[in-house]
Design an enzyme around this catalytic site. Sequence first.
Site, PDB file in Angstrom:
ATOM      1  CG  ASP A 143     -13.412   8.540   5.154  1.00  0.00           C
ATOM      2  OD1 ASP A 143     -14.172   7.555   5.189  1.00  0.00           O
ATOM      3  OD2 ASP A 143     -12.164   8.432   5.170  1.00  0.00           O
ATOM      4  NE  ARG A 203      -4.197  -1.727   1.794  1.00  0.00           N
ATOM      5  CZ  ARG A 203      -5.300  -1.692   2.520  1.00  0.00           C
ATOM      6  NH1 ARG A 203      -5.551  -0.633   3.274  1.00  0.00           N
ATOM      7  NH2 ARG A 203      -6.150  -2.672   2.505  1.00  0.00           N
TER       8      ARG A 203
END
Length: 292
Positions: free
Chosen positions: A154, A45
Amino acid sequence: MSIAASLAGALAPPDAAELAEIARLVREGSGIVIGAGKASMVQSRLAKRLRALGLKDFRSYLALLNAPEGGDERRRMLSALTTNVTHFFRESHHFEQLRATVLPPLIARARAGGAVRIWSAGCSSGEEPYSIAMLLCDMADDIAGLDIRILATDIDREMTALGRAARYAAAAAETVPAALARRFIAAVGDRVVLRDPPRSLVSFRELNLHSAWPMRGGFDIIFCRNVAIYFDTPTQDALWLRLEAALRPGGWLFLGHSERLPVGDPTRLSSQGITSYRLPVAAPDPEQPPWH
Ligand SMILES: C[S@@+](CC[C@H](N)C(=O)[O-])C[C@H]1O[C@@H](n2cnc3c(N)ncnc32)[C@H](O)[C@@H]1O
């Protein structure tokens, strides 16, 4: 970094000490727990970030993260490590409960001049708050004249930007009930776009649930689904109490399929179905009889 990897010029996974330091920064920054077995996940990632920065190993990346000017990269690292999986009408039983039980009295209150506030906390790219918005528009043709708003937040700025754009791959619309898709979703080339309303009911903001919240609370409904699953138990327990405090009396909390309020929990929320909870409606104040 292993000798083989450095000879090949490939990015090696973080070693145990590097992984522990990354996990500490992530835990402090977001509440998310990264276990000791996650070196390859972290490597895959974050590889793009290291490439973009021209860094060849996690030692130099950590030096940047821990430098005084590392704040922006810490944010980007969190963004790369969060799991953003979502879809429209995910866990459809919650939307059935909204339609049958939760929304009718709230719409009635809005029609009587009241305000209704809904929060999608950990909204990812917006499919969850837009699902609620489509349902509201379907149930209330007069929605434009009602004071009903959905806040969508978020930690990941890239996700809130996607939500604001309200533009998705055509396949994303497949989980929207056909009647709602026909009314509220338009095809534009190979993409689909939310119509307005429901689009205009939702406001997106960047917000870390693990930090201070600027809102005053007073929410009628909070969706916080599939977010706390990545936190450790003390962080989850603290979050449940904060979410409870952000609800109005009679307010509803919806969690994700593998999240539960603990048994004998210290909150006043009671179970109302599969991962749905409700605060008691305020008891009448004995000092204020109803005829006053
Ligand atoms: C798996 S998605 C869930 C999206 C949606 N709620 C659903 O159930 O489909 C989890 C989201 O939580 C966000 N998240 C993780 N940690 C967070 C935090 N500390 N504060 C706010 N959002 C967070 C992630 O960025 C991600 O978009």
